[in-house]
Scaffold this active site. Structure first.
Site, PDB file in Angstrom:
ATOM      1  CE  LYS A 534      -0.755  -2.656  -3.508  1.00  0.00           C
ATOM      2  NZ  LYS A 534      -2.306  -2.338  -3.932  1.00  0.00           N
ATOM      3  NE  ARG A 535       1.274   6.350  -9.874  1.00  0.00           N
ATOM      4  CZ  ARG A 535       0.737   7.023 -11.185  1.00  0.00           C
ATOM      5  NH1 ARG A 535       0.744   6.458 -12.043  1.00  0.00           N
ATOM      6  NH2 ARG A 535       0.660   8.539 -10.758  1.00  0.00           N
TER       7      ARG A 535
END
Ligand code: 26Q
Length: 797
Positions: A534-535
């Site tokens: 994920k970011r």
């Protein structure tokens, strides 16, 4: 041309020669890719035209989805699947000596998004078309999508992304549908025929040219359109410096901005937003006028949905067109506007709510600013009438305050629907973050729990599991994801559980091969694949994960015989280029990996892998191979998450906090089929309000924490002496705003339990099965049906 293998091959041959001007024998893989792309385009063109003609003829409602981001990934195989010709094409190509996988590799990811929000828009497009719904996407045709990430010496380095380098077979330029967008200049008010009219003088004009991409529904005749706008100089620039004008104009669709709430107020970003909104509205209204003539019934036939506040200028832009071009008065225009626009909020982080300084906004968009001012003034009047004299309340709710335009306030006031993206998130909006607005407009607020395109994230990404499921329960789940629940009938069927296990094993071996190629590290596919992709954000707490990994390493070092179920910890994350702290975490993960992976004492017990340049196409290889899905955000901070759903449908078990959609995953699978830990959102909010958390105490009293945290600054990492001081400080000097240390013990205990459960492979597979079986709810088909029925009021064709 796709009716049988022979026809396909004949057409392919001819088409290749025509398109590439060479014989088949001389053709390159790229020639073959282009040929196949053109054949698909030709194949869908009739349905595409027919769909558009139907949309011009129907009087039923249609939705326009406005999003500054679309994270589409690759389209070739998904298009073949949706057209029902994947097997035939694969076979035909094989007979020609071509491997479809190799052609697929040549396609660049369309990476016009940062993460969850952009990918959600892409999943929604698939579901809208597959459900035969009249919906149209509008976005920007960025020349450069989200930057390409390289890891150099453990640090993130950003390179410009170049998805258009070899062209884009899926797009059609529609130069005849170009529109003009006006910036700068000044507004003159004049009395004409007894009414005040407004004229935008000395504006700088930019041309917006649409590039249309077909959105092909799954085995349906519907081919919708994603319209991406390209910024180009207008034909007769009044500018004296033409080159400067050209450069500045083209800059508007030059690049996608990385999600960075730390550096706000970039004028080009606001230009992009208005560019998208004005081009989309002009195009929507042009089509509408053709069909209906006048605009006064617009809200009866059109819904314009804004994906977060980025396209919120649709509200004043629609007002402008209705008043200045259509001649409606304020009340009429306002009534139409606020019944046409609907809005999705994607964040509870108040620091991430968009606001623009007036000093930037007003000169760039003078007429739009006037309208926003008027909306604000009328809204503040209403507030005054409700609570006369309560200036603090009015200032807190105003659309313009403290020198800023507050985009979320504008979105709530100017729309008929405001939705959050998971139950908890919507409750937090209603009860806390936007409570005063909820009190004024309770009827506007509603929840639409996110979903994922299960035909991409299961059918396409995990062909082995998909095939097995179709053989076991029939293929109806492809259309109706809830049918996955039939899998529950096999929860005690050892043979089914064993087959699930062996499919997972094969997917892990494939990922292990990729890991070896990309990092040179060889990992054991018998280990637990424990994944956080994920970011990179402080609130997502990749730091908790890596500190726990350091603790496990310390444990092994202290006790050479320490026994643990082997683990491969896998990370993928891009950090915003200006997000200093996030980049430090990436370096920390890589520094820890460097030590752990090369320490002979560790052996196969653990490996730490950072896969660079995490993106849609890489994600498709990771989710099917995951055992553990790390969803460990500080409770209350992750609005929904959608990666959690992609893991679940691929049979990974969630290790997560009670945050976002994790809560709904737990409701569906039951407490026995998920690993949860940590503070609840109420506890987190209580600490924020009343204080009482002291991270120092956890540092002093938990040896595991102290040891790992000290290693950030005590020379444990060779050659990077001060590197991790900011992380150390965030945990102690700044009192650990995200409760990493507070949740550490609970996380470590739960991780131990994960290891124990994994030892019992049939128990694990049974849990995995329950996750797959219950994941149907998270199909974006379900989400889109809810939007269509509750908000948009549109019907399938
Ligand atoms: C802001 C300012 C300047 C430039 C860019 C931005 C910007 C860009 C993108 C701010 C935010 C975003 C993206 C936000 C996002 O992806 N939010 C996520 O949305 C998902 C879909 O609803 C949720 O599942 C996630 O929980 C949420 O974090």
């Amino acid at each position: 041309m796709f009716s049988n293998v022979k026809k396909f091959k004949d057409t392919f041959y001819k088409r290749l020669e025509m398109l590439c001007g060479k014989s088949f024998d001389e053709s390159t893989a790229r020639d073959q890719y282009e040929t196949l792309g053109h054949m698909i385009r030709e194949f869908v063109s009739n349905d595409w035209i027919a769909t558009n003609e139907r949309y011009l003829a129907i009087t039923g409602k249609q939705v326009y989805y406005l999003s500054i981001e679309y994270l589409l990934g690759k389209l070739l195989r998904q298009n073949l699947i949706n057209l029902g010709v994947e097997a035939l094409v694969e076979e035909g190509l094989r007979e020609l000596g071509i491997d479809l996988n190799e052609l697929e590799e040549l396609e660049a990811d369309a990476g016009l998004g940062n993460g969850g929000l952009g990918r959600l828009a892409a999943c929604f497009l698939d579901s809208i078309a597959s459900l035969n719904l009249p919906g149209h996407g509008h976005g920007i045709r960025y020349k450069h999508g989200l930057f390409e990430q390289k890891i150099v010496d453990g640090y993130q380095v950003e390179l410009p992304e170049q998805w258009l380098r070899s062209g884009n077979v899926w797009e059609v330029r529609k130069a005849d549908l170009a529109v003009k967008i006006r910036f700068w200049g000044k507004v003159e008010a004049k009395m004409e025929h007894n009414r005040l009219t407004f004229h935008h003088l000395n504006a700088e004009t930019v041309t917006a040219v649409p590039y249309d991409m077909p959105v092909i529904g799954y085995e349906s005749k519907t081919v919708n359109t994603l319209r991406l706008w390209n910024a180009e100089p207008s034909q007769f620039p009044i500018h004296d410096d033409i080159l400067k004008y050209k450069r500045e104009t083209e800059m508007i669709s030059e690049l996608l901005y990385p999600d960075d709430t730390h550096d706000e107020g970039k004028i080009l970003r606001l230009k992009q937003q208005y560019f998208l909104v004005s081009a989309s509205l002009q195009s929507i209204l042009k089509a509408y006028r053709k069909q209906h003539g006048k605009l006064d019934q617009l809200h009866e036939h059109v819904c314009i949905h804004i994906n977060d506040t980025h396209p919120v200028l649709a509200i004043p832009e629609l007002m402008r067109i209705l008043m200045d071009e259509e001649g409606l008065d304020w009340e009429q225009a306002w009534n139409i506007t606020k019944n046409t626009i609907s809005y999705t909020n994607h964040t509870t982080l108040s620091e991430a709510l968009e606001k623009w300084p007036i000093r930037i906004f007003q000169p760039l968009l003078p007429r739009i600013y006037m309208i926003v001012e008027e909306i604000n003034e009328r809204f503040c009047h209403e507030l005054w009438d409700e609570t006369p004299g309560d200036w603090a309340r009015i200032a807190g709710l105003a659309i313009i305050a403290d020198g800023y335009v507050k985009m979320a306030h504008l979105a709530i006031v100017g729309s008929f629907s405001v939705n959050g993206v998971a139950k908890l998130h919507t409750e937090i909006l209603k009860q806390r973050e936007m409570k005063p607005f909820y009190q004024i407009f309770p009827e506007k607020f509603n929840n639409k729990t996110n979903g994922i395109a299960h035909r991409r994230w299961l059918l396409k990404a995990n062909p082995k599991l998909a095939t097995f499921l179709s053989e076991l329960i029939g293929p109806s789940w492809i259309r109706s994801a809830e049918d996955l629940s039939q899998l529950m009938n096999y929860q005690n069927d050892t043979s089914v559980l064993e087959q699930l296990e062996s499919i997972k094993k094969e997917n892990k071996q494939e990922l292990a091969q990729i890991i070896l190629e990309k990092t040179g590290v060889s990992v054991d596919s018998g280990a637990i694949f424990d994944v956080q992709v994920k970011r990179l954000h402080a609130y997502k707490r990749q730091l908790l994960n890596i500190l726990h990994i350091m603790h496990l390493y310390n444990r092994i070092k202290e006790d050479a015989s320490y026994s643990m179920v082997p683990r491969v910890f896998i990370f993928g994350a891009k950090a915003s280029p200006g997000y200093y702290y996030a980049k430090k975490i990436i370096k920390l993960i890589n520094s820890a990996a460097e030590i752990i992976n090369h320490d002979p004492k560790v052996g196969d017990r653990m490996k730490v892998i950072f896969l660079e340049n995490y993106r849609v196409s890489l994600a498709e290889k990771i989710f099917p191979a995951a055992d553990v899905s790390e969803q460990i955000s500080t409770a209350s901070k992750e609005a929904s998450g959608t990666g959690n759903m992609k893991f679940m449908i691929n049979g990974a078990l969630t290790l997560g906090t009670l945050d976002g959609a994790n809560i709904e995953i737990r409701e569906l699978v039951g407490d026995d089929n998920i690993f949860t830990f940590g503070l609840t959102s109420d506890e987190v909010l209580h600490y924020y309000q009343h204080g009482g958390y002291q991270s120092e105490g956890y540092y002093h009293h938990d040896y595991r924490i102290r040891q790992a945290v000290d290693q950030l600054v005590n020379g444990f990492f060779p050659g990077v002496y001060n590197e991790f001081e900011p992380i150390f400080d965030s945990l102690l000097e700044e009192n650990d705003q995200y409760f990493v240390l507070k949740d550490f013990a609970s996380y470590a205990d739960t991780q131990l339990n994960v290891g124990e459960v994994f030892k019992d492979s049939m128990r694990w597979q049974k849990m995995s099965l329950a996750n797959i079986a219950n994941a149907g709810y998270f199909s974006s088909d379900r989400t889109i049906k809810e939007y269509a029925e509750d908000i948009w009021k549109i019907n399938p064709l």
